[in-house]
Design an enzyme around this catalytic site. Sequence first.
Site, short mmCIF file in Angstrom:
data_model
loop_
_atom_site.label_atom_id
_atom_site.label_comp_id
_atom_site.label_asym_id
_atom_site.label_seq_id
_atom_site.Cartn_x
_atom_site.Cartn_y
_atom_site.Cartn_z
CE1 TYR A 1 1.17 -0.25 4.35
CE2 TYR A 1 0.25 1.92 4.39
CZ TYR A 1 0.88 1.02 5.11
OH TYR A 1 1.46 1.25 6.28
NE ARG B 1 6.86 4.07 0.27
CZ ARG B 1 6.77 4.97 1.36
NH1 ARG B 1 7.61 5.39 2.18
NH2 ARG B 1 5.58 5.59 1.46
CG LEU C 1 8.45 2.28 4.59
CD1 LEU C 1 8.28 1.28 3.77
CD2 LEU C 1 7.08 2.75 4.76
CD GLU D 1 10.29 1.81 10.17
OE1 GLU D 1 10.20 2.65 9.58
OE2 GLU D 1 9.87 0.56 10.03
CE LYS E 1 3.23 3.37 3.09
NZ LYS E 1 3.33 3.48 4.49
#
Length: 288
Positions: A34, A53, A204, A180, A148
Amino acid sequence: MTTPIAHFNGQLLPLDKIFISPLDRGFIFGDGVYEVIPVYEGAMLRGREHFERLQRSMDEIRLDNPHTVDQWMGVVDKLLEHHPGNQSVYIQVTRGVPPKRDHVLPKGLRPTVFMMCYPLASPSKEQVENGVTCITARDFRWEKCHIKSTSLLGNVLARQLSADVGATETIMLRDGMLTEASASNVFVVKDGVVAAPPSDNLILLGITYDLLVQLANEGAVRLDIRPVTEAQLRGADEVWLTSSTKEVLAVTTLDGKPVGSGKPGPLFRRMHALFQEHKARIRGTVAA
Ligand SMILES: Cc1ncc(COP(=O)(O)O)c(C=O)c1O
């Protein structure tokens, strides 16, 4: 209230008229990828980069992309005709609907494409001026965090840890190193130098992260992309979160302790201003 219009497999339909098979691999396995693209007055912020991406995520999960980047941009533009103003565009592509449940990747399926919009919830003035509270937790996710993927249970459970204590984000540490946050990238500042973990399989690579790196370079802000230890995170003068919806936000409390002075720092204010100027440029309006 009228039902918002969404995109489903090539058609624009009211959201409540879209039905997805229970055999869809996205539902059964979380087998999909997504993107979330921020839109300011009809202009996508880094739309192409988001679709590039998406392509990388699809390559990683061995899913054929039904559209080129240009075609994707066109699909978003059609949807945006129904959604003026500032929006978040959510795009999801799953592997499609096989005849039966089987882990093995089925051949010849048509991917399921779904896209919807909702009003963009940009950070409040209060959040920008005072910063936000975060907690830390062990990064218990898998080793392909660069994809992702819609399989977000690890991120969902991580985020809930901070939600449970009324904090904005959960910043994660793996083997003593900063990775992250549950839905954002993390930057730290020490002695006037900004640092952030490098892009690898454990984070990511945010589109906002990349934009911040570009703006820092253009603005002559000193930046060092390098691994960040837990001690460096805890000893930082400033800590920031970045994401498509959070833009750049200062973390002023971490695990109940003030970060630096406990107020958003000078480099945050500089990067925030550069970010707002950039946004104003893509909107074609003059910076406020
Ligand atoms: C795990 C994770 N890291 C980083 C980000 C930031 O990515 P972007 O700046 O592209 O929104 C997100 C955004 O949702 C995310 O989910």
